[in-house]
Write a protein that holds these residues in place. Structure first.
Motif, short mmCIF file in Angstrom:
data_model
loop_
_atom_site.label_atom_id
_atom_site.label_comp_id
_atom_site.label_asym_id
_atom_site.label_seq_id
_atom_site.Cartn_x
_atom_site.Cartn_y
_atom_site.Cartn_z
N UNK A 1 7.06 -16.80 -7.67
CA UNK A 1 5.87 -15.95 -7.78
C UNK A 1 6.13 -14.80 -8.74
N UNK A 2 5.08 -14.33 -9.44
CA UNK A 2 5.25 -13.11 -10.22
C UNK A 2 5.28 -11.90 -9.29
N UNK A 3 4.83 -12.07 -8.04
CA UNK A 3 4.86 -10.99 -7.08
C UNK A 3 3.49 -10.46 -6.72
N UNK A 4 3.47 -9.18 -6.38
CA UNK A 4 2.23 -8.54 -5.93
C UNK A 4 2.09 -7.20 -6.62
N UNK A 5 0.88 -6.88 -7.03
CA UNK A 5 0.64 -5.57 -7.64
C UNK A 5 -0.63 -4.97 -7.05
N UNK B 1 -8.62 -3.95 -10.34
CA UNK B 1 -8.19 -4.79 -9.21
C UNK B 1 -7.67 -3.94 -8.05
N UNK B 2 -7.95 -4.38 -6.85
CA UNK B 2 -7.41 -3.71 -5.66
C UNK B 2 -5.97 -4.18 -5.45
N UNK B 3 -5.78 -5.48 -5.34
CA UNK B 3 -4.45 -6.07 -5.23
C UNK B 3 -4.49 -7.44 -5.90
N UNK B 4 -3.42 -7.77 -6.60
CA UNK B 4 -3.29 -9.10 -7.21
C UNK B 4 -2.05 -9.75 -6.63
N UNK B 5 -2.23 -10.94 -6.08
CA UNK B 5 -1.13 -11.61 -5.39
C UNK B 5 -0.87 -12.99 -5.99
N UNK C 1 0.84 -1.20 0.00
CA UNK C 1 0.00 0.00 0.00
C UNK C 1 0.88 1.26 0.00
N UNK C 2 0.29 2.40 0.33
CA UNK C 2 1.03 3.65 0.22
C UNK C 2 2.12 3.78 1.28
N UNK C 3 2.10 2.90 2.28
CA UNK C 3 3.16 2.95 3.30
C UNK C 3 4.34 2.04 2.98
N UNK D 1 1.63 0.45 -6.89
CA UNK D 1 2.95 -0.06 -7.24
C UNK D 1 2.92 -1.55 -7.44
N UNK D 2 4.07 -2.08 -7.84
CA UNK D 2 4.19 -3.52 -7.97
C UNK D 2 5.55 -3.97 -7.53
N UNK D 3 5.56 -5.11 -6.83
CA UNK D 3 6.81 -5.74 -6.44
C UNK D 3 6.83 -7.08 -7.15
N UNK D 4 7.55 -7.13 -8.27
CA UNK D 4 7.55 -8.37 -9.02
C UNK D 4 7.66 -8.15 -10.49
N UNK D 5 7.35 -9.21 -11.23
CA UNK D 5 7.64 -9.22 -12.66
C UNK D 5 6.39 -9.14 -13.51
N UNK D 6 5.24 -8.93 -12.91
CA UNK D 6 4.03 -8.91 -13.74
C UNK D 6 4.03 -7.71 -14.67
N UNK D 7 3.56 -7.92 -15.90
CA UNK D 7 3.50 -6.78 -16.83
C UNK D 7 2.44 -5.78 -16.37
N UNK D 8 2.87 -4.56 -16.10
CA UNK D 8 1.97 -3.55 -15.55
C UNK D 8 0.77 -3.26 -16.44
#
Lengths: 389, 289
Positions: free
Chosen positions: B124-128, B172-176, B6-8, B133-140
């Motif tokens: 994992x592809x990570x989290x977006x 989407x709110x968050x994709x994990x 999130x924003x933090x 923001x996104x932490x990982x490799x998913x195509x934005x």
């Protein structure tokens, strides 16, 4: 990687777990020689990574060395699952007082390592697990710290063992745990672990599986892969995971889930998949080219769906490999669904190469498009055939 | 709001100087992710894509208050990188690498659970959290901001699902991605609990696959959920007993983990079952009104 029984036993012996005397042979004559050296009654065991060898007739007790040649000869002619028999283990036959089960497995659901122990081991362990689970004791093991020996002793004592036998079993448990961690094992199972009349304890079987992902830091011979098929072996060389299936449509996915979803949809449309193939995150032009060659080596393949995403994979480079393959080979019909980073560059390369591009997010669109393409080619082949006459 | 990311979130990149680490750092920054530093032992003092590189995680935590980390270290080095991040006080760890030895995973998972750390992955592809923001490799480009939560065992299928939702006007709110390995750091049921509590999320999509029992376990919580849950499970045609890639797609010996078993458990818990990914959009519209 599953080790064959004799390899697992070698590992046991090298780490202080007693095994029967025995020898690995590759033909019936060698089996006779080995039996003569061992003397007395023997047992012949086929060496394949298949389950249930005993029930499938792959383990023979031979009382008289006169029969060794014929029995061994018959075993060498067997096939078990898809494996032919290349090696037999010839072992001394031991006088057994009790059969015990001991094993270490990973519970993939909880991520726990479980030490399993049952005072009633042997061929019927699965029935015991199902029918009387209270007879199988489970000790969860923390992957960050091994249980002390007194905990193991107390645990095994629940099986009703005392004195010398308890001490022997505890020692073997300790060694098995050590092995499990030292060699990155996914499974280490002794069934049965037997007690002899003189209270000696011996591992009669060894089921050992090594983590493929840890082979770079372990030193096992990489000879005994589990592939059941030549193409599966080639896939490993290319760096992709391939499993041959019975259908006619080749599948290439950049992830296991996507590949499986594509397979499911093909099945639903009445065109079962010819294979499962996952590239993982290592797509290059070369990998894609080799992947297509591999998939099309299966003579049943009449078309290929390629379903890839550009996240970590450079799909624009993969596209070049696809184009090169089709330029050289012309067939079979291929459709490519490719989305993600650099998708436009990927599409352009493919279109220039005359390849059907699906830019929808729905895998079924790619499936439908391929089926239409296959149909169209059939019609084309028919009409051009007529023109010749 | 979103969950976990999130924003933090102030994230670091472990393995930032590697080939993939560097490329992906650039994509994450372009997406607007708040990255504060990178870590590569022996490369402290360098700058990569404008981010300071430190030799260890502790320094990044001290100087930048980092609280999340995304890992691009080679599989066999992942364990130490993760254990260090946990020890340094990082609370969200995204473990991208595939081919990680299972014993290492077990150790990381155990350490993370003891310290209450979110460990996503490995594999994992990570989290977006779209828009954050996104932490990982998913195509934005496959994701848009909105109110749907996605939990996926498959990276590529999570992209597909997001694409399908976008077309239906559902962001989407968050994709994990929980990770495709047989054993992963965080349980699906725990993430589901976060989505249930998140005010932004209106419905949750579970993308499961053959093998393991995380979907069955999640079903226990779905029974109590107020928000609708849609589930898609891949692998009906996968041959049993074979390993589908290095994915967690293994049917265990006791016959658990079949697609049918999972669908039955989820269905009985009140989840709506999608036969193919594109059915999810219609099912969602039906229950969101």
């Amino acid at each position: 990687m599953k080790l064959l029984e004799y390899q697992g036993k070698k590992l046991f012996a090298a780490n202080g777990i007693p095994i029967p005397q025995g020898k690995v042979v590759t033909n019936a004559l060698e089996a006779v020689e080995a039996a003569e050296q061992l003397g007395g009654d023997i047992v012949l065991k086929v060496q394949v990574p298949a389950e249930g060898r005993g029930k499938a007739g792959g383990i023979k007790f031979v009382d008289n060395s006169f029969h060794v040649h014929s029995e061994a000869g018959r075993l060498f002619k067997m096939n078990m699952e898809e494996f032919s028999i290349e090696k037999l283990l010839v072992e001394e036959r031991l006088d057994i007082v009790e059969e015990i089960y001991m094993g270490l497995v990973v519970d993939i659901n909880t991520g726990e390592i479980i030490f399993l122990f049952s005072p009633e081991g042997g061929v019927n362990i699965e029935q015991i697990v199902a029918g009387r689970p209270e007879k199988v004791y489970r000790l969860p093991v923390d992957p960050l710290s091994l249980p002390p020996v007194y905990q193991l002793r107390r645990f095994i004592r629940r099986g009703g063992f005392h004195g010398k036998v308890l001490e022997g079993l505890t020692g073997i448990a300790e060694k098995l745990l050590h092995l499990f961690f030292a060699y990155d094992l996914l499974m280490a199972e002794i069934n049965p672990l037997v007690i002899l009349p003189d209270n000696q304890i011996v591992a009669l079987d060894a089921k050992v599986e090594v983590d493929d992902n840890a082979l770079s830091r372990q030193k096992f011979e990489k000879k005994f892969w589990e592939e059941r098929d030549q193409l599966e072996k080639e896939a490993r060389g290319i760096g992709v995971t391939y499993i041959k299936l019975d259908g006619s449509i080749g599948v290439v996915g950049s992830g296991a889930g996507l590949a499986m979803a594509t397979m499911d949809m093909l099945e639903d449309r009445g065109f079962p998949p010819a294979n499962f193939l996952e590239t993982g995150g290592g797509i290059t032009e070369e990998l894609m080219y080799n992947t297509l060659r591999l998939v099309c080596k299966n003579g049943n393949v009449t078309g290929v769906v390629i379903n890839i995403y550009g996240g970590v994979n450079p799909i624009e480079k993969g596209a070049k490999g696809i184009v090169r393959f089709i330029r050289e080979r012309g067939t079979p019909p291929i459709v490519v669904k490719a989305l993600g980073n650099k998708q436009e560059e990927c599409w352009e390369t493919l279109r220039e190469g005359g390849i059907t591009v699906i830019n929808s997010v729905k895998t079924e669109d790619a499936v439908e498009s391929l089926l239409e393409l296959i149909d169209a080619r059939k019609v084309q082949a028919k009409t051009s055939g007529k023109g010749m006459m | 709001m979103s969950i976990l990311l999130d924003r933090n979130t102030r994230a670091i990149v472990q393995g930032i100087t590697g080939r993939i680490g560097s490329v992906q750092t650039n994509w994450m920054l372009e997406y607007g992710t708040r990255l504060v530093a990178g870590i590569t032992p022996g490369r402290g003092g360098e700058i990569v894509h404008g981010l300071p590189v430190y030799d260890d995680v502790y320094e990044a935590v001290e100087k930048h208050g980092a609280n999340a980390s995304v890992m691009f270290v080679p599989g066999v080095f992942l364990r130490n990188a993760v254990l260090e991040a946990i020890d340094a006080g990082i609370k969200l760890i995204v473990a991208i690498p595939e081919h990680v030895p299972l014993h290492d995973v077990l150790q990381m998972k155990s350490a993370a659970e003891k310290k209450g750390v979110w460990l996503l992955g490995p594999n994992t592809p990570g989290i977006i959290s779209p828009g954050i923001g996104k932490l990982g490799i998913m195509p934005g480009n496959m994701f848009t901001e909105g109110k749907m939560g996605i939990i996926s065992r498959s990276g590529t299928l999570s992209y597909e699902l997001a694409g399908i939702l976008n077309e239906a006007g559902l962001g989407q709110s968050t994709v994990i991605g929980v990770g495709g390995d047989p054993v992963v750091g965080s349980r699906m049921i725990k993430i589901l609990q976060e989505f249930e509590a998140d005010p932004q999320t209106e419905a949750v999509i579970i993308v499961g696959e053959i093998g393991g029992s995380s979907e069955e376990e999640a079903a226990d919580f779905i029974k109590e959920m107020a928000k609708p849950v849609i589930a898609y499970i891949a692998g009906r045609t996968a041959p049993s007993g074979r390993r589908m890639g290095h994915a967690g797609a293994i049917i265990s010996r006791r016959g658990q983990g079949t697609v049918q078993g999972k669908i039955k458990a989820l269905d009985m818990a009140g989840a709506l079952i999608a036969k193919k990914p594109s059915d999810v959009a219609g099912l969602l519209k039906g229950c969101l009104k």
